[in-house]
Design an enzyme around this catalytic site. Structure first.
Site, PDB file in Angstrom:
ATOM      1  CD  GLU A  33       1.047  -4.446  24.986  1.00 30.35           C
ATOM      2  OE1 GLU A  33       1.540  -3.405  24.800  1.00 30.35           O
ATOM      3  OE2 GLU A  33       1.655  -5.381  24.339  1.00 30.35           O
ATOM      4  CB  THR A  40       3.121  -0.667  16.620  1.00 32.08           C
ATOM      5  OG1 THR A  40       4.166  -0.499  17.906  1.00 32.08           O
ATOM      6  CG2 THR A  40       3.384   0.256  15.462  1.00 32.08           C
ATOM      7  CB  CYS A  41       0.686  -3.915  13.192  1.00 31.25           C
ATOM      8  SG  CYS A  41       0.069  -4.270  11.644  1.00 31.25           S
ATOM      9  CB  CYS A  46      -0.290  -2.004   9.405  1.00 32.29           C
ATOM     10  SG  CYS A  46       1.169  -2.671  10.131  1.00 32.29           S
ATOM     11  CE  LYS A  49       0.051   2.047   6.391  1.00 35.91           C
ATOM     12  NZ  LYS A  49       1.102   1.139   6.194  1.00 35.91           N
ATOM     13  CE1 TYR A  97      -3.304  -9.561  17.363  1.00 36.26           C
ATOM     14  CE2 TYR A  97      -5.369  -8.064  16.516  1.00 36.26           C
ATOM     15  CZ  TYR A  97      -3.975  -8.834  16.070  1.00 36.26           C
ATOM     16  OH  TYR A  97      -3.241  -8.820  15.105  1.00 36.26           O
ATOM     17  CE1 TYR A 184       7.146  -0.546   3.587  1.00 38.58           C
ATOM     18  CE2 TYR A 184       9.342  -0.009   4.201  1.00 38.58           C
ATOM     19  CZ  TYR A 184       8.357  -0.577   3.663  1.00 38.58           C
ATOM     20  OH  TYR A 184       8.936  -1.812   2.989  1.00 38.58           O
ATOM     21  CD  GLU A 188       2.804   3.568   4.184  1.00 39.19           C
ATOM     22  OE1 GLU A 188       2.620   2.651   3.513  1.00 39.19           O
ATOM     23  OE2 GLU A 188       2.849   3.617   5.481  1.00 39.19           O
ATOM     24  NE  ARG A 211      18.398   4.691   4.085  1.00 38.98           N
ATOM     25  CZ  ARG A 211      18.838   3.800   5.201  1.00 38.98           C
ATOM     26  NH1 ARG A 211      19.387   2.663   4.941  1.00 38.98           N
ATOM     27  NH2 ARG A 211      18.170   3.977   6.470  1.00 38.98           N
ATOM     28  CB  THR A 317       2.934  -6.740  10.562  1.00 38.54           C
ATOM     29  OG1 THR A 317       2.942  -5.471  11.222  1.00 38.54           O
ATOM     30  CG2 THR A 317       1.891  -7.534  11.210  1.00 38.54           C
ATOM     31  CG  HIS A 441      -7.557  -7.201 -22.535  1.00 38.34           C
ATOM     32  ND1 HIS A 441      -6.600  -6.476 -22.634  1.00 38.34           N
ATOM     33  CD2 HIS A 441      -8.451  -6.888 -23.499  1.00 38.34           C
ATOM     34  CE1 HIS A 441      -6.836  -5.523 -23.346  1.00 38.34           C
ATOM     35  NE2 HIS A 441      -7.940  -5.738 -23.922  1.00 38.34           N
ATOM     36  CD  GLU A 446      -3.983  -7.058 -20.517  1.00 40.04           C
ATOM     37  OE1 GLU A 446      -3.983  -8.194 -21.306  1.00 40.04           O
ATOM     38  OE2 GLU A 446      -5.018  -6.064 -20.536  1.00 40.04           O
TER      39      GLU A 446
END
Length: 464
Positions: A33, A40-41, A46, A49, A97, A184, A188, A211, A317, A441, A446
């Site tokens: 890495e 990125t996530c 994700c 954000k 990670y 997205y 967002e 889109r 992801t 309810h 519902e």
């Protein structure tokens, strides 16, 4: 004898899952890495954000609380405190990670990896270690999992704008921001900055945002955007960005109109992150700028595979994780786990969340006669607040089989609901299965089991 059974380039969600499962099944695994453990996530997507979305909801939550009798007042938002808290959480996740990989027996390399030949990888300096000495290792198999990266459109003055990676580390929140892109990321972040108090201009080329989503859902979002303080510039393409002064820019559109803003943010999509990997030297086939793979995630080179956004299939992801898991078990466990990629659910975490699973109405009517069930209503929570905000829910049913082939929603907790609905759509349940399910309810959810009369029926209309 190769140094490793398999070498993974990229420690994002897909690469990490593959490496862990392969190692747990006895393979000698290494992973490289160059920038962010978790990809990125975790670092620039994700997770941070979503934390910023939570932050943006604070002012409205305080307003809602006052409607329910609480004497709550909001002060100014502390942007630097938010960024510091976000960074602390991301640092914690990065550590998790690396720890997971280490405990699984995966050898970690820090640096930028590239292919020298079909079995040789060179790991050189990267952002995490710019002084690293290049090192070469060999592997029987190689998995490319380098994800995607944000793009900048080729317009005059593009260098004056930021991209999504930079949005997570701004020193201060802009008082006015122009976000270019209606996907997205654009939608967002428009919600995030508007919720935190910025004046937001949202610019996109099409007549509607998002889109690829169901058109009716897109229309509902388009109607809602101005109610969140967002100025919409639909059907517009920027042609030029000019720097007027410190934190002052002019964006000029193709029709000659322009706006002034304090920051320009490109949210114009992402592309596979393949630069510098050495793919051309090895002869790995590309398709439209992505690594070309078959249904087994195999490239045209027998021992090289690719997973996740670098293949530009379904760029989410959980899909990258599933692809990594499937490939690892196929190669090292002698089995193939099954995932339903056709019914991959998706969500957009705007101030009013949008979520979908299965076919859009436009896709469904190309395949069969359909019945469409819709509901739009003000949720109970809104009644004391007095805000004119409606939830929108939609089911698409194949008329002959009565199978629910699509579900779409905009409203509070839409993503949480859609995860459960996705199970039903994946299982191929019929409308009668929804009808005979007792609702909880009073909830918004519902409504998914109480829509009885079709809003409309449509005859199959194949695309010409």
């Amino acid at each position: 004898m190769p140094d490793f059974d398999v070498f993974v380039i990229g420690a994002g969600s897909g690469g990490v899952r593959f490496a862990r499962i392969a190692a747990q099944n006895g393979a000698k695994v290494a992973i490289a890495e160059s920038r962010h453990w978790g990809g990125t996530c975790v670092n620039l997507g994700c997770v941070p954000k979503k934390l910023m979305v939570y932050a943006s909801e604070g002012a409205e939550a305080a307003e809602d609380a006052r409607a329910y009798g609480w004497d709550i007042r909001t002060g100014a938002h502390d942007w630097q405190k938010l960024i510091a808290a976000k960074d602390k959480e991301i640092e914690r996740l990065d550590g998790i990670y690396k720890s997971m990989l280490g405990k699984a027996g995966v050898e970690l390399f820090i640096g930028r990896a590239k292919l020298i030949d079909a079995n040789t990888i060179e790991i050189g300096p990267g952002p995490l270690d710019e002084q690293a000495e290049p090192r070469r290792v060999t592997a029987k198999r190689i998995v490319i999992a380098t994800g995607g990266r944000p793009t900048r459109p080729p317009i005059e003055g593009a260098e004056h704008a930021i991209i999504s990676d930079q949005a997570f580390h701004l020193k201060a929140r802009p008082e006015r921001i122009c976000i270019i892109g209606g996907g997205y990321i654009g939608v967002e972040f428009a919600g995030i900055f508007a919720g935190l108090g910025s004046q937001v201009d949202l610019v996109f080329r099409q007549d509607l945002p998002l889109r690829g989503f169901d058109r009716e859902l897109r229309e509902k979002l388009h109607e809602a955007l101005p109610h969140h303080g967002i100025t919409v510039h639909a059907g517009q393409s920027p042609e030029r960005i000019e720097k007027l002064g410190e934190s002052s820019y002019r964006v000029t559109f193709g029709n000659g109109k322009s706006i002034e803003t304090g920051l320009v943010f490109f949210a114009t999509g992402r592309k596979p992150n393949i630069d510098g990997l050495g793919l051309e030297a090895v002869g790995v086939t590309l398709k439209n700028g992505a690594v070309a793979v078959d249904e087994r995630s195999a490239t045209n080179i027998a021992n090289i595979f690719a997973i996740g956004d670098v293949t530009d299939r379904i760029n989410l992801t959980p899909v990258a994780i599933a692809e990594g898991h499937i490939l690892a078990e196929t190669l090292y466990a002698g089995q193939t786990r099954s995932w339903s990629f056709e019914t991959t659910p998706k969500a957009v975490f705007f101030s009013e969340t949008l979520a979908s699973v299965g076919l859009t109405e436009e896709e469904a009517v190309e395949k069969a006669d359909i019945e469409v069930f819709t509901a739009a209503f003000r949720p109970l929570r809104q009644t004391l607040i007095g805000r004119d905000r409606k939830a929108f829910m939609k089911l698409i049913v194949e008329r002959e089989s009565q199978k629910v082939v699509g579900a779409h929603m905009m409203g509070d907790a839409a993503a949480e609901m859609m995860q459960g609905i996705a199970i039903a759509v994946t299982a191929g349940l019929k409308k009668i299965d929804f009808d005979r399910t007792i609702g909880i309810h009073p909830t918004t959810a519902e409504e998914f089991v109480t829509m009885r009369t079709p809003t409309r029926q449509r005859e199959r209309t194949p695309r010409s």
